[in-house]
Scaffold this motif. Structure first.
Motif, PDB file in Angstrom:
ATOM      1  N   MET A 128     -75.196  -2.295  26.179  1.00 19.23           N
ATOM      2  CA  MET A 128     -75.085  -0.863  26.333  1.00 19.23           C
ATOM      3  C   MET A 128     -75.659  -0.470  27.693  1.00 19.23           C
ATOM      4  O   MET A 128     -76.737  -0.897  28.070  1.00 19.23           O
ATOM      5  CB  MET A 128     -75.858  -0.161  25.216  1.00 19.23           C
ATOM      6  CG  MET A 128     -76.040   1.311  25.431  1.00 19.23           C
ATOM      7  SD  MET A 128     -77.078   2.159  24.228  1.00 19.23           S
ATOM      8  CE  MET A 128     -76.281   1.775  22.718  1.00 19.23           C
ATOM      9  N   ALA A 129     -74.936   0.333  28.433  1.00 16.87           N
ATOM     10  CA  ALA A 129     -75.404   0.820  29.720  1.00 16.87           C
ATOM     11  C   ALA A 129     -76.358   1.992  29.498  1.00 16.87           C
ATOM     12  O   ALA A 129     -76.100   2.859  28.674  1.00 16.87           O
ATOM     13  CB  ALA A 129     -74.221   1.261  30.568  1.00 16.87           C
ATOM     14  N   LEU A 130     -77.447   1.982  30.234  1.00 16.26           N
ATOM     15  CA  LEU A 130     -78.413   3.076  30.157  1.00 16.26           C
ATOM     16  C   LEU A 130     -78.039   4.094  31.231  1.00 16.26           C
ATOM     17  O   LEU A 130     -78.462   3.989  32.375  1.00 16.26           O
ATOM     18  CB  LEU A 130     -79.830   2.550  30.389  1.00 16.26           C
ATOM     19  CG  LEU A 130     -80.320   1.488  29.410  1.00 16.26           C
ATOM     20  CD1 LEU A 130     -81.700   0.996  29.794  1.00 16.26           C
ATOM     21  CD2 LEU A 130     -80.308   2.021  28.005  1.00 16.26           C
ATOM     22  N   THR A 131     -77.223   5.062  30.847  1.00 19.32           N
ATOM     23  CA  THR A 131     -76.698   6.010  31.821  1.00 19.32           C
ATOM     24  C   THR A 131     -77.130   7.449  31.584  1.00 19.32           C
ATOM     25  O   THR A 131     -76.997   8.274  32.476  1.00 19.32           O
ATOM     26  CB  THR A 131     -75.160   5.972  31.825  1.00 19.32           C
ATOM     27  OG1 THR A 131     -74.697   6.262  30.496  1.00 19.32           O
ATOM     28  CG2 THR A 131     -74.649   4.606  32.275  1.00 19.32           C
ATOM     29  N   ASN A 132     -77.636   7.747  30.389  1.00 18.35           N
ATOM     30  CA  ASN A 132     -78.029   9.120  30.091  1.00 18.35           C
ATOM     31  C   ASN A 132     -79.054   9.135  28.965  1.00 18.35           C
ATOM     32  O   ASN A 132     -79.426   8.086  28.433  1.00 18.35           O
ATOM     33  CB  ASN A 132     -76.806   9.988  29.752  1.00 18.35           C
ATOM     34  CG  ASN A 132     -76.021   9.451  28.576  1.00 18.35           C
ATOM     35  OD1 ASN A 132     -76.585   9.073  27.554  1.00 18.35           O
ATOM     36  ND2 ASN A 132     -74.703   9.414  28.711  1.00 18.35           N
TER      37      ASN A 132
END
Length: 179
Positions: A1-5
């Protein structure tokens, strides 16, 4: 999972903790990590500018203000002189008006000396505390997601009384901070 927000960060923290019962506390863990990031991160990622209009003896600091870099009257090269509050108050001549040459910060206000005799546009360069609960994402999360993740996980481990994981996540936070 990308930590984008904010949403993906909260989900990742929950996953790493393998806990679904800390939803409310995760918000606090992130806020505590953000305070630590603002205090310890020494990059331009937290520096921002804002325009203030000095038209009175003092003005409110902008939301999220965490530390001063510089304050300049627009159109002038030299920044105003910062004075510690006690020195400022001791030297300030009451009733004096003119173009400000010095300032101090007391509580959530910037005070000018002398008091501006005309409205002065000023550029305030300052450290802004990150707040992804309000802003959803920011430059620090984009460039340094590990600081957010490991900072929040260290706070979670401290909350849970888990000294082993606190040491592990705090160490990972410090390595990310130093790199």
């Amino acid at each position: 999972m990308a930590l984008t927000n904010n949403t993906t960060l909260k989900s990742a923290i929950s996953d790493w903790l393998n806990r679904s019962d800390l939803t409310t506390q995760i918000v606090d863990f992130i806020a505590l990590a953000e305070t630590r990031i603002a205090r310890e991160l020494k990059t331009d990622d937290l520096v921002t500018t804002g325009v203030i209009t000095a038209d009175a003896a003092n003005k409110d600091l902008p939301a999220g203000y965490f530390g001063l870099v510089a304050l300049k009257i627009d159109g002038y090269n030299n920044p105003l002189d910062y004075m510690p509050p006690d020195s400022f108050l001791a030297r300030k001549a009451t009733g004096t008006v003119g173009k400000p040459i010095a300032f101090t910060i007391i509580d959530n206000d910037i005070y000018f000396a002398p008091v501006p005799d005309t409205s002065q546009a000023m550029t305030l360069t300052y450290i802004k505390k990150p707040d992804i609960a309000t802003d959803t994402t920011n430059l620090v999360l984009t460039r340094h997601p590990d600081l957010y993740l490991f900072g929040a996980l260290a706070e979670a481990a401290d909350f849970l009384g888990d000294d082993v994981n606190y040491a592990k996540y705090n160490n990972k936070f410090m390595i990310a901070l130093e790199s």
